[in-house]
Design an enzyme around this catalytic site. Structure first.
Site: not given
Length: 293
Positions: A31-33, A124, A181, A248, A253
């Site tokens: 999970h990463c962006h 998602r 998460h 993540d 945010n």
């Protein structure tokens, strides 16, 4: 409200601590962006936040530091349904990456087929107020019907009592479901709260998977996140064959102290002490779930 070009959220640590733990070959950050660069991949006009530029090159640099070979890049709400930044990263990765897209109920099958060919393997669905309106239960099932023919999973991003509130519809989804998460449960309620019990029951269905990511989002004690790692450890022990781990990065945010990705990685032996199950967490499980070659 129209947002300007200046970032409204902070960026990640530029120099994370080199970790002591070395992951096994083929390990995956599940999970990463990636964000931008905005000059090439503009952010969505209707976004609710503006991130700084954190392009694929920054993600690759982090993974070299951590010793991570593969990754799952989740399309950010800041880019909306324009998947150009995600597709560019998938192509740059040359097979090292898989993608999770943001789509609409009106997304045509031809577009889904195109995304599949590029390496997308899931969608998602957001249930966080700061990311926009959440889908209804009926819409959740319609999304699942769209992606089931492709073998994609449906990723659910909930918090608080979300695992309880959405329990019924999650069990009706015909595809694999991945909960982000640690369900972002409230640790003030302990390690056996109704939402944690709901996560265990969902894992017991055999079709629900859990991302042991975002420990820094649920911790009450802060780094090195011992309380959140204990939660992750209990869930990993409950279903070692259906858990995956992620950073993540770049931690969107988040307005408190930015997590140190080296410290996050060094928490893995506390979450999964057994080497065989660590291989499942980091290599075997993501290989199956995200359809890596």
């Amino acid at each position: 409200m129209t947002l300007g070009p200046e970032p409204t959220i902070p960026g990640p640590l530029v120099h994370p601590t080199p970790p002591s733990f070395r992951p096994p070959p083929g390990s995956c950050d599940s999970h990463c962006h990636v964000f931008g660069p905005a000059a090439t991949f503009p952010f969505a006009p209707d976004r609710t936040f503006t991130p700084p530029d954190v392009p694929e090159a920054a993600l690759a640099r982090l993974h070299r530091t951590l010793g991570i070979d593969r990754a799952v890049i989740v399309q950010s709400a800041s880019h909306g349904r324009d998947q150009a930044v995600l597709i560019d990263a998938l192509r740059t990765g040359g097979g090292r990456y898989r993608g999770v897209a943001l789509i609409g109920l009106d997304t045509p099958r031809s577009e889904l087929d195109r995304l599949h060919a590029e390496g997308v393997r899931g969608i998602r669905l957001q249930f966080m107020p700061h990311l926009g309106a959440a889908p209804t239960d009926e819409e959740i099932l319609r999304y699942a019907d769209l992606v089931e023919p492709l073998g994609w999973h449906v990723e659910i991003h909930v918090a608080g009592t979300g695992a309880v509130d959405r329990f019924g519809v999650i069990t009706k989804i015909p595809t694999r479901v991945v909960i982000d998460h640690l369900g972002r449960v409230d640790l003030n309620d302990g390690l056996d709260s109704p939402p944690v019990q709901a996560l265990r029951r969902l894992l017991d269905t055999g079709t629900v998977w859990l991302k042991l990511s975002g420990t820094y989002r649920v911790t009450l004690t802060g780094a090195p996140y011992d309380d959140a790692n204990a939660l992750a450890a209990s869930l990993a022990a409950h279903a070692p064959e259906r858990v995956v781990w992620g950073t993540d990065f770049p931690h969107p945010n988040l307005y408190g102290p930015m997590p140190d990705d080296g410290i996050l990685l060094d928490g893995i032996p506390d979450i999964v002490p057994d080497e065989r199950n660590r291989h499942k967490l980091l290599v075997a499980n993501p290989t199956e779930l995200f359809d890596f070659s």
